[in-house]
Design a protein around this motif. Structure first.
Motif, PDB file in Angstrom:
ATOM      1  N   ILE A 190      10.127 -53.291   4.655  1.00  0.00           N
ATOM      2  CA  ILE A 190       9.088 -52.384   5.153  1.00  0.00           C
ATOM      3  C   ILE A 190       9.263 -51.004   4.532  1.00  0.00           C
ATOM      4  O   ILE A 190      10.338 -50.659   4.036  1.00  0.00           O
ATOM      5  N   THR A 191       8.182 -50.227   4.572  1.00  0.00           N
ATOM      6  CA  THR A 191       8.201 -48.833   4.154  1.00  0.00           C
ATOM      7  C   THR A 191       7.801 -47.994   5.357  1.00  0.00           C
ATOM      8  O   THR A 191       6.822 -48.316   6.048  1.00  0.00           O
ATOM      9  N   VAL A 192       8.577 -46.962   5.641  1.00  0.00           N
ATOM     10  CA  VAL A 192       8.299 -46.079   6.773  1.00  0.00           C
ATOM     11  C   VAL A 192       8.264 -44.632   6.289  1.00  0.00           C
ATOM     12  O   VAL A 192       8.804 -44.305   5.225  1.00  0.00           O
ATOM     13  N   ASN A 193       7.627 -43.786   7.076  1.00  0.00           N
ATOM     14  CA  ASN A 193       7.539 -42.361   6.750  1.00  0.00           C
ATOM     15  C   ASN A 193       8.332 -41.548   7.766  1.00  0.00           C
ATOM     16  O   ASN A 193       8.258 -41.824   8.976  1.00  0.00           O
ATOM     17  N   LEU A 194       9.065 -40.576   7.276  1.00  0.00           N
ATOM     18  CA  LEU A 194       9.788 -39.665   8.163  1.00  0.00           C
ATOM     19  C   LEU A 194       8.781 -38.839   8.948  1.00  0.00           C
ATOM     20  O   LEU A 194       7.712 -38.480   8.440  1.00  0.00           O
TER      21      LEU A 194
END
Length: 117
Positions: free
Chosen positions: A51-55
């Motif tokens: 997965i890719t997540v954003n801070l």
């Protein structure tokens, strides 16, 4: 000779009383009981996804096992999924390896790894 019950499922994990019935050629019948212990020793199948997540504005983000889980399964049912590590900061920008742990209802577990970007 016959035994009842003779088939077991996940619902029967643990001790089960069975009855053995024996009949001779003259038609005499006798029965006795015994205990059959059914065990689930098969771990679940852990299936991960990257997965890719954003801070967020504070420079942190947390993920859950459900986000990494990609269809893990178990014949008797899954009790929990967890991921480690689950919290990331600015120091973790880029690729990070996480471990998903899948535990079934009878305490068996398995793991897989995924990448969190």
């Amino acid at each position: 000779m016959s035994v009842t019950p003779s088939a077991f499922t996940c619902a029967n994990v643990g001790a089960n009383t069975v009855t053995l019935t024996v009949q001779d050629a003259a038609g005499n019948i006798s029965t006795c009981t015994a205990t059959v212990t059914v065990r689930d020793v098969t771990p679940p199948t852990a299936v991960c996804q990257n997965i890719t997540v954003n801070l967020n504005g504070a420079g942190t983000v947390s993920i859950t096992g459900a986000q990494i889980n990609n269809g893990s399964s178990d014949a008797c049912g899954i009790a929990s999924v967890s991921v480690s590590p689950s919290t990331f900061t600015c120091a973790n920008v880029g690729l990070n390896t996480v471990t998903l742990t899948v535990t079934d209802v009878n305490g068996n577990s398995s793991t897989c790894t995924a990448t969190v970007t």
